[in-house]
Design a protein around this motif. Structure first.
Motif, PDB file in Angstrom:
ATOM      1  N   ASP A 166      57.195-137.083  59.930  1.00  0.00           N
ATOM      2  CA  ASP A 166      58.401-137.912  59.955  1.00  0.00           C
ATOM      3  C   ASP A 166      59.268-137.637  58.734  1.00  0.00           C
ATOM      4  O   ASP A 166      60.497-137.523  58.846  1.00  0.00           O
ATOM      5  CB  ASP A 166      57.998-139.390  59.994  1.00  0.00           C
ATOM      6  CG  ASP A 166      59.209-140.312  60.009  1.00  0.00           C
ATOM      7  OD1 ASP A 166      59.959-140.282  61.005  1.00  0.00           O
ATOM      8  OD2 ASP A 166      59.410-141.051  59.030  1.00  0.00           O
ATOM      9  N   PHE A 167      58.629-137.501  57.557  1.00  0.00           N
ATOM     10  CA  PHE A 167      59.392-137.206  56.343  1.00  0.00           C
ATOM     11  C   PHE A 167      60.145-135.884  56.481  1.00  0.00           C
ATOM     12  O   PHE A 167      61.336-135.793  56.162  1.00  0.00           O
ATOM     13  CB  PHE A 167      58.469-137.150  55.124  1.00  0.00           C
ATOM     14  CG  PHE A 167      59.120-136.540  53.917  1.00  0.00           C
ATOM     15  CD1 PHE A 167      59.995-137.284  53.146  1.00  0.00           C
ATOM     16  CD2 PHE A 167      58.903-135.213  53.579  1.00  0.00           C
ATOM     17  CE1 PHE A 167      60.629-136.720  52.043  1.00  0.00           C
ATOM     18  CE2 PHE A 167      59.528-134.643  52.481  1.00  0.00           C
ATOM     19  CZ  PHE A 167      60.389-135.397  51.717  1.00  0.00           C
ATOM     20  N   ARG A 168      59.449-134.862  56.947  1.00  0.00           N
ATOM     21  CA  ARG A 168      60.093-133.555  57.076  1.00  0.00           C
ATOM     22  C   ARG A 168      61.186-133.576  58.139  1.00  0.00           C
ATOM     23  O   ARG A 168      62.247-132.967  57.960  1.00  0.00           O
ATOM     24  CB  ARG A 168      59.037-132.492  57.400  1.00  0.00           C
ATOM     25  CG  ARG A 168      58.128-132.209  56.214  1.00  0.00           C
ATOM     26  CD  ARG A 168      57.035-131.227  56.563  1.00  0.00           C
ATOM     27  NE  ARG A 168      56.242-130.900  55.374  1.00  0.00           N
ATOM     28  CZ  ARG A 168      55.059-130.309  55.405  1.00  0.00           C
ATOM     29  NH1 ARG A 168      54.516-129.975  56.569  1.00  0.00           N
ATOM     30  NH2 ARG A 168      54.412-130.052  54.289  1.00  0.00           N
ATOM     31  N   ALA A 169      60.931-134.262  59.241  1.00  0.00           N
ATOM     32  CA  ALA A 169      61.929-134.330  60.317  1.00  0.00           C
ATOM     33  C   ALA A 169      63.212-134.989  59.838  1.00  0.00           C
ATOM     34  O   ALA A 169      64.319-134.570  60.200  1.00  0.00           O
ATOM     35  CB  ALA A 169      61.357-135.086  61.516  1.00  0.00           C
ATOM     36  N   LYS A 170      63.102-136.015  58.992  1.00  0.00           N
ATOM     37  CA  LYS A 170      64.302-136.678  58.460  1.00  0.00           C
ATOM     38  C   LYS A 170      65.099-135.746  57.562  1.00  0.00           C
ATOM     39  O   LYS A 170      66.296-135.957  57.348  1.00  0.00           O
ATOM     40  CB  LYS A 170      63.895-137.945  57.707  1.00  0.00           C
ATOM     41  CG  LYS A 170      63.457-139.070  58.641  1.00  0.00           C
ATOM     42  CD  LYS A 170      63.000-140.297  57.870  1.00  0.00           C
ATOM     43  CE  LYS A 170      62.604-141.411  58.822  1.00  0.00           C
ATOM     44  NZ  LYS A 170      62.065-142.601  58.114  1.00  0.00           N
ATOM     45  N   GLY A 171      64.424-134.719  57.031  1.00  0.00           N
ATOM     46  CA  GLY A 171      65.115-133.721  56.221  1.00  0.00           C
ATOM     47  C   GLY A 171      65.563-132.521  57.033  1.00  0.00           C
ATOM     48  O   GLY A 171      66.057-131.534  56.464  1.00  0.00           O
TER      49      GLY A 171
END
Length: 317
Positions: A166-171
């Motif tokens: 989720d963290f990477r997807a938001k970036g």
């Protein structure tokens, strides 16, 4: 698959709650505060985590035998401090995303390297290592509008894996988890679609590997980047995001495919060339690498030539 014992499941759940709770709090920090706090926590970790400290010093003794014990001790302490500061900078997501371009400089010459590789139309295998801040590297490239996916290993807890995803997807960075069904097809699809496929190859893990020189000794090095590039014709770019003052700087270089060699020799040569670039980046700033990782733990079988020796097979392949 056999279900883990109750105590292990409870421990994993409590660990997840702790990490998730900390991330919710840390996201509100300013970058300066996150960096300063990380430096302090990293110093404490160096003092308290004796096992990890000894691993780091052992690795540094192997890589830099010419340095004194005091110099290697300073490098190891610096590595703990840098790693903790980098982690907290990434966790302060609100300030991070608001000031990402200012925090991570990307010189025009290095951006043109990536654009020229993408212009070839066969995708880009983007190789890096656990150098500087690899999470910011992926985020900076993706936020600039370049379609990006990264190959990663799942954690032991699916909840933590989902948190990272989720963290990477938001970036803007999509994840391909190498142990999941269909991972190999997803990698090929990304390259055939002209995307950037990021992969870190500087650790000794249970994936298919070849032995190539790293700080003067053979080290088992993942071969997936070379295999993917040679199979698809994708361009290969190696790049890093290393600390530069209060921020970071991106550097990028395209690495050519080997000419006139059979497939296995080409994999060996390309992997060695990429590993050499990673070593060079580490030498530029030794305190910005994860020395606590046991990089040389797998040794080449005595009866197999180093150029042909492989580590245990990757279940995703």
């Amino acid at each position: 698959m056999e279900r883990p014992p109750l105590t292990k499941r409870l421990k994993r759940y409590l660990r997840y709650l702790l990490i998730a709770g900390m991330l919710r709090l840390l996201q509100f920090l300013s970058l300066d505060t996150a960096r300063a706090l990380g430096m302090t926590l990293g110093g404490w970790a160096y003092a308290l985590a004796g096992g990890e400290r000894r691993k780091a010093l052992k690795s540094l003794a192997r890589a830099f035998p010419e340095r004194t014990d005091a110099e290697r001790d300073a490098l190891a302490r610096g590595a703990f401090r840098h790693l903790a500061a980098a982690a907290l900078e990434v966790a302060s997501t609100r300030a991070l995303d608001a000031g990402l371009e200012a925090l991570v400089s990307w010189p025009d010459a290095d951006r043109r390297v990536l654009e020229a590789a993408l212009a070839k139309g066969k995708g880009v295998v983007f190789v890096s290592g656990h150098v500087g801040n690899w999470e910011l590297l992926a985020r900076r490239v993706a936020k600039a509008g370049y379609p990006s996916q990264s190959i990663a290993k799942e954690t032991s807890d699916p909840r933590l894996t989902a948190l990272v995803e989720d963290f990477r997807a938001k970036g803007g960075v999509r994840s391909i988890w190498r142990g999941q069904e269909g991972a190999a097809r997803a990698m090929l699809r990304a390259l055939r679609g002209g995307e950037i496929l990021g992969i870190l190859i500087d650790q000794d893990t249970r994936v298919q590997s070849v032995f190539v020189p790293f700080f003067g000794a053979l080290a088992a090095t993942p071969r997936a980047a070379a295999d993917l590039a040679l199979r698809t014709g994708a361009a290969v770019v190696v790049g890093f995001c290393q600390r530069d003052g209060a921020g970071y700087r991106l550097t990028m270089e395209e690495v050519p495919h080997p000419d006139g060699t059979e497939r296995e020799a080409a994999v060996q040569a390309l992997t060695a060339a990429l590993s050499q670039r990673i070593e060079a980046a580490i030498r530029r700033a030794p305190e910005q690498w994860v020395w606590m990782h046991q990089r040389w733990k797998t040794r080449p079988p005595e009866d197999v030539p180093p150029a042909l020796a492989d580590a245990p097979p990757d279940p995703a392949r």
